[in-house]
Design an enzyme around this catalytic site. Sequence first.
Site, PDB file in Angstrom:
ATOM      1  N   GLU A 261      10.520 -34.466   0.379  1.00 44.65           N
ATOM      2  CA  GLU A 261      10.942 -34.845   1.739  1.00 44.65           C
ATOM      3  C   GLU A 261      11.035 -36.361   1.710  1.00 44.65           C
ATOM      4  O   GLU A 261      10.026 -37.044   1.590  1.00 44.65           O
ATOM      5  CB  GLU A 261       9.916 -34.331   2.753  1.00 44.65           C
ATOM      6  CG  GLU A 261      10.471 -34.253   4.159  1.00 44.65           C
ATOM      7  CD  GLU A 261      10.000 -35.389   5.016  1.00 44.65           C
ATOM      8  OE1 GLU A 261      10.743 -36.395   5.094  1.00 44.65           O
ATOM      9  OE2 GLU A 261       8.905 -35.291   5.590  1.00 44.65           O
TER      10      GLU A 261
ATOM     11  N   CYS B  28      10.501 -40.928   8.858  1.00 45.72           N
ATOM     12  CA  CYS B  28      11.665 -40.747   7.990  1.00 45.72           C
ATOM     13  C   CYS B  28      12.863 -40.254   8.797  1.00 45.72           C
ATOM     14  O   CYS B  28      13.998 -40.429   8.396  1.00 45.72           O
ATOM     15  CB  CYS B  28      11.331 -39.823   6.835  1.00 45.72           C
ATOM     16  SG  CYS B  28      10.269 -38.494   7.308  1.00 45.72           S
TER      17      CYS B  28
ATOM     18  N   LYS C 256      -2.844 -36.072  -3.604  1.00 51.24           N
ATOM     19  CA  LYS C 256      -2.945 -37.526  -3.814  1.00 51.24           C
ATOM     20  C   LYS C 256      -2.482 -38.185  -2.525  1.00 51.24           C
ATOM     21  O   LYS C 256      -1.321 -38.128  -2.162  1.00 51.24           O
ATOM     22  CB  LYS C 256      -2.060 -37.941  -4.985  1.00 51.24           C
ATOM     23  CG  LYS C 256      -2.511 -39.189  -5.722  1.00 51.24           C
ATOM     24  CD  LYS C 256      -2.529 -40.462  -4.908  1.00 51.24           C
ATOM     25  CE  LYS C 256      -1.158 -41.119  -4.825  1.00 51.24           C
ATOM     26  NZ  LYS C 256      -1.185 -42.319  -3.946  1.00 51.24           N
TER      27      LYS C 256
ATOM     28  N   GLU D   4      17.282 -47.480   4.714  1.00 52.59           N
ATOM     29  CA  GLU D   4      16.184 -47.111   5.608  1.00 52.59           C
ATOM     30  C   GLU D   4      15.261 -48.309   5.799  1.00 52.59           C
ATOM     31  O   GLU D   4      14.730 -48.837   4.823  1.00 52.59           O
ATOM     32  CB  GLU D   4      15.404 -45.943   4.994  1.00 52.59           C
ATOM     33  CG  GLU D   4      14.289 -45.461   5.880  1.00 52.59           C
ATOM     34  CD  GLU D   4      13.572 -44.249   5.316  1.00 52.59           C
ATOM     35  OE1 GLU D   4      13.280 -44.242   4.106  1.00 52.59           O
ATOM     36  OE2 GLU D   4      13.285 -43.333   6.095  1.00 52.59           O
TER      37      GLU D   4
HETATM   38  P1  ADP Z   1       6.286 -46.457   0.510  1.00 53.06           P
HETATM   39  O1  ADP Z   1       7.176 -47.324  -0.333  1.00 53.06           O
HETATM   40  O2  ADP Z   1       6.755 -46.381   1.895  1.00 53.06           O
HETATM   41  O3  ADP Z   1       4.825 -46.754   0.370  1.00 53.06           O
HETATM   42  P2  ADP Z   1       6.286 -44.450  -1.473  1.00 53.06           P
HETATM   43  O4  ADP Z   1       7.365 -43.479  -1.733  1.00 53.06           O
HETATM   44  O5  ADP Z   1       6.130 -45.589  -2.446  1.00 53.06           O
HETATM   45  O6  ADP Z   1       6.491 -44.980  -0.025  1.00 53.06           O
HETATM   46  O7  ADP Z   1       4.877 -43.731  -1.383  1.00 53.06           O
HETATM   47  C1  ADP Z   1       4.655 -42.418  -0.965  1.00 53.06           C
HETATM   48  C2  ADP Z   1       3.595 -41.809  -1.848  1.00 53.06           C
HETATM   49  O8  ADP Z   1       4.070 -41.806  -3.191  1.00 53.06           O
HETATM   50  C3  ADP Z   1       2.251 -42.542  -1.888  1.00 53.06           C
HETATM   51  O9  ADP Z   1       1.192 -41.587  -1.982  1.00 53.06           O
HETATM   52  C4  ADP Z   1       2.345 -43.334  -3.168  1.00 53.06           C
HETATM   53  O10 ADP Z   1       1.089 -43.621  -3.739  1.00 53.06           O
HETATM   54  C5  ADP Z   1       3.111 -42.370  -4.048  1.00 53.06           C
HETATM   55  N1  ADP Z   1       3.810 -43.005  -5.181  1.00 53.06           N
HETATM   56  C6  ADP Z   1       4.329 -44.258  -5.242  1.00 53.06           C
HETATM   57  N2  ADP Z   1       4.883 -44.472  -6.458  1.00 53.06           N
HETATM   58  C7  ADP Z   1       4.717 -43.338  -7.177  1.00 53.06           C
HETATM   59  C8  ADP Z   1       5.081 -42.915  -8.496  1.00 53.06           C
HETATM   60  N3  ADP Z   1       5.725 -43.729  -9.330  1.00 53.06           N
HETATM   61  N4  ADP Z   1       4.769 -41.656  -8.875  1.00 53.06           N
HETATM   62  C9  ADP Z   1       4.135 -40.811  -8.030  1.00 53.06           C
HETATM   63  N5  ADP Z   1       3.753 -41.145  -6.789  1.00 53.06           N
HETATM   64  C10 ADP Z   1       4.035 -42.390  -6.358  1.00 53.06           C
END
Ligand code: ADP
Length: 502
Positions: free
Chosen positions: A275, A309, A199, A406
């Site tokens: 990570e 990161c 994904k 961060e």
């Molecule tokens: P950022 O806030 O910097 O965008 P995220 O941690 O939200 O970083 O996003 C990293 C990845 O996690 C992306 O692929 C995002 O679609 C996915 N993501 C965000 N929210 C969820 C969730 N609740 N469950 C699973 N994956 C998620």
Amino acid sequence: MLLSQAAPDCQPHTQDFLNQEHGLLIDGSWVAAVSGEKFEVKNPANGQVIAMVAEGDQADVDRAVAAARKAFEGGPWPQMTASQRGKLIWKLADLLEENLEEFAELESLDNGKPRVVAAAADVPLAVDLFRYMAGWTTKIEGSTIPISVPYMPGAEFHSYTHREPVGVVGQIIPWNFPLLMAAWKLGPALATGCTVVLKVAEETPMSALRLGQLIQEAGFPNGVVNIITGFGETAGAALAAHADVDKVAFTGSTEVGKLIVKAAGESNLKKVTLELGGKSPNIVLPDADLSVAIPGAANAIFFNHGQCCCAGSRLFVHRSQFDEVVDGIAAAASEIQVGPGMHPDSQMGPMVSQIQQDRVCGYLESGLREGAQAVVGGHRTEGDGFFVEPTVLVNTESQMQVIQEEIFGPVVAAVAYEDPADLIQSANDSIYGLAAAVWTRDISKGHQFAKKLRAGSVWVNCYNVFDAALPFGGFKQSGWGREMGREAIDLYTETKAVTLQL
Ligand code: ADP
């Protein structure tokens, strides 16, 4: 320094790719989302739409997991020898290398990073990662173990361990290094014989979709790699909670990492590797060579616009050298050519999205409100695109958000210290433990700091040095497990202990 000229267009075949219909890769075919929904992908340098992609959600994740399960349990993939798997992964690396320029353009248009940086770092690192992992396929060994079994006197046994692929793996990746994060995840999964549902981040799906085409061209069997474009709360959450996924590997924020752990626990206790975030300390000792440490500290925070990161976002400098180092980094910051990633002179592009620009600027406002000062930068830039000025903050206090949290942008907080003896405690005073660095001419001190810093990567007289052979990951709330290196292979396998009575 803001670049004024417009950026050139991408090559025609990159544009042709962007103009294509972009489906989800499921069981070897590009298909529309079950819902029929699509979403826009924007160039963060100007906010313009560069492509439309399918919006996958739970129904699509279900289909992709079923395809990955089928490919894991039957068909050509589990029949392949380790050597054949290695050959396919190597072929993928070759194809990626042949298309390096196109991938660099896609990363630049989609993520905002300079095309020249993507061509020099992101794409070659991804190529190298696949080659490194191709080599591992034939070296995943168990051991023979002498056993004693005290309650069976006189019995003789032959025991050995065998490492088997963990199974169907859900992989969720972020937007800061879209291609490289896909490679870090796919490489060990394919090397060990797992099958994958990847994904990708909703902000930056394009390079993974192009990689999906190359995966098919390389000849991976259908269903071994499935790629879902879609949003985190829907597609990502469905993958983390799926009862037929054996492991989820996630890179992203610590906040979402905790949701992944919860979803894994509440579904089927799938294996989890994470990570996550960082707030990495970068320490300049009084004996450091400042002609190396100053540009090094600037690179530590400004590389990839601070959207790393492991960015060196907390800079510790001895009070006697503080002004010299801060002024040096501020001068480096004001020299950085900020502009669209596709501009050949661009050294720093925009933040990946308006949301990210607002997030970074929110931190800047909170820091300045609480009494921090920007020696350079401190603002978003006016006009199109989601740019933020490279920023050096001073007069920070340890409880400020800009020190604790961060920021994920081009913002470093410089802190003056008096006594080097207090440094380890200050450097380790963070919920994170992803990376750290120390600059010194005394190599023994370098080793001493490396030993005491609570971080998964410690750099001495360098920063942001990555290699496919080096494990990367975090202590504390920066994650679970490691990516790359032998450790990644271990984390994509299960150990089976086999015992024969002779
Ligand atoms: P950022 O806030 O910097 O965008 P995220 O941690 O939200 O970083 O996003 C990293 C990845 O996690 C992306 O692929 C995002 O679609 C996915 N993501 C965000 N929210 C969820 C969730 N609740 N469950 C699973 N994956 C998620």
